[in-house]
Design a protein around this motif. Sequence first.
Motif: not given
Length: 353
Positions: A289, A292, A295-296, A329-330, A332-334, A336-337
Amino acid sequence: MTLALDPSAEPSAPAVPPLSDLVARDAREFGVYARTGGWAFALMVARSVRPGGQAAGETPKVSAKEFAELAGCSPERVMRYYRAWDRAADDGLVPHFEALRPGQEADLPDADVWLSYYVSRTSATSERGTAIAQAAEAEGIRPTKALEVAENPTALRAAILADPSTARAARAALLDRVREDPGLQAELARDVVRTDDLKKAVASENRAAERIGYVRRIAESGQIRTPAGQTVEAPAPLRVEAERHLSLLDELEEDEDSGEWAAEAYDTMRSLVAEAVEADPCLRVQERRTKFYSSLQKATRAFEELTFDDAQDFYEDDMVQRLEELQQAIGSCLAALRGARGEQESQGNQSHG
């Protein structure tokens, strides 16, 4: 007429010439000097040169200049003997000038004490010479030795270049001086950065010092800093291992290269820290966490720094393509979250049901 020689008669010994008064005087003067060193000559100055403040009519003594002219030497040389006697008089070793008259004898200190008071170099009377003499006395050596070295830097350089022990002594002295001399600090720093070999050596030592500091902090504080930047308590076995490596590092001799030992200790502790993180489920999740979020934050700052006010001046199709890929990519991240959040909510409803 023939003289008969008595064969039993012994030949007469050659007559010994009478002892020359000049030889005897030289022997006596040599003996005085052997016992007293420069004190014998300092006494001549002390009893014949009038002290400062006394007028010519008040004493049969003469000025240092007149005495020097009579002696065929410089007034400066006379005054060096004068000052040596003055310092000794202040210490109670010899009588003061006022107590002496021309031709008067006095008990003199031993010869080996002379050099503690007499300095044969004019530099000793300067501010620089005084500082050198005081430093020499603090180190327990004769001022004349230190002044001789100071007046011959080429000889000092030759000794440093030829003899490792002299070089080490010079290094230690230079480090002591650097701590009190900001100007010299700056000069040395410039010399280092301008010399590739020295710059590399300093970088290597800095790296070794940082690695040793990493191990030392674990051993002494009992805490570890994870790769993601968390600070947590170190497991007991890990701290023991840190203490073992630290003791090995502390036992190294001053002239031993600590770089290899520091690298081994650092790599070992980093591996053990990573293993400790992976072995603890809660710590492992928290570590991921933290990574993450780190990096964010970096990505957010990087994107915020982008400006498009002058996009018409530097626009290229590749820029749009990269931003579109970033947008995907963003997305995909959203997704997944959001999926993870939905799964957590589903699990929470089941547990409450």
